[in-house]
Design a protein around this motif. Sequence first.
Motif, PDB file in Angstrom:
ATOM      1  N   ILE A 281       0.807  -1.261  -0.027  1.00  0.00           N
ATOM      2  CA  ILE A 281       0.212   0.021   0.135  1.00  0.00           C
ATOM      3  C   ILE A 281       0.982   1.385   0.011  1.00  0.00           C
ATOM      4  O   ILE A 281       0.625   2.210  -0.685  1.00  0.00           O
ATOM      5  CB  ILE A 281      -1.043  -0.056   1.048  1.00  0.00           C
ATOM      6  CG1 ILE A 281      -1.981  -1.218   1.010  1.00  0.00           C
ATOM      7  CG2 ILE A 281      -1.798   1.459   1.280  1.00  0.00           C
ATOM      8  CD1 ILE A 281      -2.675  -1.434   2.428  1.00  0.00           C
ATOM      9  N   ILE A 282       1.906   1.121   0.806  1.00  0.00           N
ATOM     10  CA  ILE A 282       2.893   2.390   0.975  1.00  0.00           C
ATOM     11  C   ILE A 282       3.562   2.816  -0.222  1.00  0.00           C
ATOM     12  O   ILE A 282       3.600   3.792  -0.883  1.00  0.00           O
ATOM     13  CB  ILE A 282       3.696   2.100   2.042  1.00  0.00           C
ATOM     14  CG1 ILE A 282       2.906   2.270   3.467  1.00  0.00           C
ATOM     15  CG2 ILE A 282       4.885   3.189   2.166  1.00  0.00           C
ATOM     16  CD1 ILE A 282       3.806   1.863   4.746  1.00  0.00           C
ATOM     17  N   ALA A 283       4.018   1.504  -0.930  1.00  0.00           N
ATOM     18  CA  ALA A 283       4.856   1.481  -2.132  1.00  0.00           C
ATOM     19  C   ALA A 283       3.888   2.105  -3.228  1.00  0.00           C
ATOM     20  O   ALA A 283       4.331   2.812  -4.227  1.00  0.00           O
ATOM     21  CB  ALA A 283       5.316   0.244  -2.649  1.00  0.00           C
ATOM     22  N   THR A 284       2.773   1.669  -3.335  1.00  0.00           N
ATOM     23  CA  THR A 284       1.715   2.204  -4.731  1.00  0.00           C
ATOM     24  C   THR A 284       1.453   3.628  -4.261  1.00  0.00           C
ATOM     25  O   THR A 284       1.508   4.450  -5.159  1.00  0.00           O
ATOM     26  CB  THR A 284       0.478   1.433  -4.514  1.00  0.00           C
ATOM     27  OG1 THR A 284       0.636  -0.174  -4.857  1.00  0.00           O
ATOM     28  CG2 THR A 284      -0.297   1.728  -5.559  1.00  0.00           C
ATOM     29  N   GLY A 285       1.479   4.002  -2.899  1.00  0.00           N
ATOM     30  CA  GLY A 285       1.165   5.480  -2.661  1.00  0.00           C
ATOM     31  C   GLY A 285       2.296   6.089  -3.237  1.00  0.00           C
ATOM     32  O   GLY A 285       1.948   7.463  -3.780  1.00  0.00           O
ATOM     33  N   ILE A 286       3.360   5.881  -2.803  1.00  0.00           N
ATOM     34  CA  ILE A 286       4.613   6.479  -3.148  1.00  0.00           C
ATOM     35  C   ILE A 286       4.853   6.632  -4.854  1.00  0.00           C
ATOM     36  O   ILE A 286       4.905   7.752  -5.310  1.00  0.00           O
ATOM     37  CB  ILE A 286       6.099   5.814  -2.588  1.00  0.00           C
ATOM     38  CG1 ILE A 286       6.046   5.983  -1.395  1.00  0.00           C
ATOM     39  CG2 ILE A 286       7.174   6.223  -3.439  1.00  0.00           C
ATOM     40  CD1 ILE A 286       6.892   4.999  -0.626  1.00  0.00           C
ATOM     41  N   ALA A 287       4.494   5.481  -5.468  1.00  0.00           N
ATOM     42  CA  ALA A 287       4.515   5.525  -6.896  1.00  0.00           C
ATOM     43  C   ALA A 287       3.421   6.530  -7.453  1.00  0.00           C
ATOM     44  O   ALA A 287       3.843   7.354  -8.483  1.00  0.00           O
ATOM     45  CB  ALA A 287       4.334   4.205  -7.396  1.00  0.00           C
ATOM     46  N   ILE A 288       2.475   6.362  -7.096  1.00  0.00           N
ATOM     47  CA  ILE A 288       0.962   7.361  -7.376  1.00  0.00           C
ATOM     48  C   ILE A 288       1.584   8.763  -7.198  1.00  0.00           C
ATOM     49  O   ILE A 288       1.453   9.608  -7.956  1.00  0.00           O
ATOM     50  CB  ILE A 288      -0.229   7.016  -6.909  1.00  0.00           C
ATOM     51  CG1 ILE A 288      -0.553   5.568  -7.497  1.00  0.00           C
ATOM     52  CG2 ILE A 288      -1.153   7.961  -7.065  1.00  0.00           C
ATOM     53  CD1 ILE A 288      -1.746   5.248  -6.982  1.00  0.00           C
ATOM     54  N   THR A 289       2.121   9.083  -6.055  1.00  0.00           N
ATOM     55  CA  THR A 289       2.571  10.471  -5.626  1.00  0.00           C
ATOM     56  C   THR A 289       3.591  10.964  -6.418  1.00  0.00           C
ATOM     57  O   THR A 289       3.523  11.925  -7.085  1.00  0.00           O
ATOM     58  CB  THR A 289       2.901  10.704  -4.025  1.00  0.00           C
ATOM     59  OG1 THR A 289       1.996  10.011  -3.445  1.00  0.00           O
ATOM     60  CG2 THR A 289       3.248  11.742  -3.973  1.00  0.00           C
ATOM     61  N   ALA A 290       4.570  10.202  -6.836  1.00  0.00           N
ATOM     62  CA  ALA A 290       5.788  10.419  -7.570  1.00  0.00           C
ATOM     63  C   ALA A 290       5.220  10.726  -9.236  1.00  0.00           C
ATOM     64  O   ALA A 290       5.379  11.632  -9.869  1.00  0.00           O
ATOM     65  CB  ALA A 290       6.880   9.662  -7.475  1.00  0.00           C
ATOM     66  N   LEU A 291       4.475   9.733  -9.767  1.00  0.00           N
ATOM     67  CA  LEU A 291       3.938   9.849 -10.953  1.00  0.00           C
ATOM     68  C   LEU A 291       3.136  11.170 -11.253  1.00  0.00           C
ATOM     69  O   LEU A 291       3.141  11.951 -12.105  1.00  0.00           O
ATOM     70  CB  LEU A 291       3.243   8.638 -11.538  1.00  0.00           C
ATOM     71  CG  LEU A 291       3.947   7.484 -11.663  1.00  0.00           C
ATOM     72  CD1 LEU A 291       3.171   6.129 -11.407  1.00  0.00           C
ATOM     73  CD2 LEU A 291       4.691   7.475 -13.007  1.00  0.00           C
ATOM     74  N   ALA A 292       2.388  11.349 -10.164  1.00  0.00           N
ATOM     75  CA  ALA A 292       1.361  12.689 -10.266  1.00  0.00           C
ATOM     76  C   ALA A 292       2.133  13.897 -10.504  1.00  0.00           C
ATOM     77  O   ALA A 292       1.870  14.755 -11.133  1.00  0.00           O
ATOM     78  CB  ALA A 292       0.137  12.569  -9.125  1.00  0.00           C
ATOM     79  N   TRP A 293       3.025  14.161  -9.350  1.00  0.00           N
ATOM     80  CA  TRP A 293       3.723  15.253  -9.074  1.00  0.00           C
ATOM     81  C   TRP A 293       4.784  15.494 -10.044  1.00  0.00           C
ATOM     82  O   TRP A 293       4.955  16.864 -10.412  1.00  0.00           O
ATOM     83  CB  TRP A 293       4.366  15.022  -7.505  1.00  0.00           C
ATOM     84  CG  TRP A 293       4.963  16.498  -7.334  1.00  0.00           C
ATOM     85  CD1 TRP A 293       6.384  16.814  -7.073  1.00  0.00           C
ATOM     86  CD2 TRP A 293       4.176  17.605  -6.747  1.00  0.00           C
ATOM     87  NE1 TRP A 293       6.169  18.031  -6.748  1.00  0.00           N
ATOM     88  CE2 TRP A 293       4.929  18.581  -6.357  1.00  0.00           C
ATOM     89  CE3 TRP A 293       2.649  17.816  -6.543  1.00  0.00           C
ATOM     90  CZ2 TRP A 293       4.500  19.825  -6.037  1.00  0.00           C
ATOM     91  CZ3 TRP A 293       2.321  19.239  -6.213  1.00  0.00           C
ATOM     92  CH2 TRP A 293       3.155  19.829  -5.917  1.00  0.00           C
ATOM     93  N   TYR A 294       5.389  14.623 -10.180  1.00  0.00           N
ATOM     94  CA  TYR A 294       6.641  14.628 -11.310  1.00  0.00           C
ATOM     95  C   TYR A 294       6.171  14.453 -12.721  1.00  0.00           C
ATOM     96  O   TYR A 294       6.865  14.957 -13.656  1.00  0.00           O
ATOM     97  CB  TYR A 294       7.787  13.896 -11.197  1.00  0.00           C
ATOM     98  CG  TYR A 294       8.415  14.554  -9.750  1.00  0.00           C
ATOM     99  CD1 TYR A 294       9.355  15.640  -9.283  1.00  0.00           C
ATOM    100  CD2 TYR A 294       8.247  13.595  -8.469  1.00  0.00           C
ATOM    101  CE1 TYR A 294       9.447  16.247  -8.517  1.00  0.00           C
ATOM    102  CE2 TYR A 294       8.637  14.080  -7.269  1.00  0.00           C
ATOM    103  CZ  TYR A 294       9.325  15.338  -7.281  1.00  0.00           C
ATOM    104  OH  TYR A 294       9.783  15.759  -5.953  1.00  0.00           O
TER     105      TYR A 294
END
Length: 179
Positions: A89-102
Amino acid sequence: MSTDQVTVDQHETDHELGRGLRIGSVLMALAGVAFIGYGVVFLARTFFGSGFELGVETLNGVTPADLDAVDPAIMHYINHLHVATAAFIIATGIAITALAWYGVRRGMLWAWITAVVAAVVGLGIALPMHYFDFFTHSWMTHLGPIYLATIVFVAGSVLAYRALRSDPQTAEAGGNAGV
């Protein structure tokens, strides 16, 4: 005079597209941060909670202490699964956050697609199991935070997608605008 009007209209349209992309990508990233937070709470409950996970205090009246008394390996195994679930869950959240932000924020359609696919796969596999009523759980505390984050993510995804599809630079560059 009509030329000035066209320029102003084009500028306003570009501004609205940019605004939609900014707001959409920020909402997507915010949902990703919420997924991270849910995973951290999930992880913390594994080690410091009295129940099984958020919104699940017992399994049909059986407590973690009851299972531990039967065989400590049962709770060690359940905790192992909780840690693994929290990690993903944490890893998916990190990936989604980074993809959206960057990525999404810069107009990259591939980043939007990847973030949406990651969220859909994770939620699409995890959530349906909760509707079989194999165990009792509080809908509000167990699933409420994820549904709220999902609503924010969907709203952001829709806003960002509309802006991405309306931006001629994104379409011409194959979704790599801003690179």
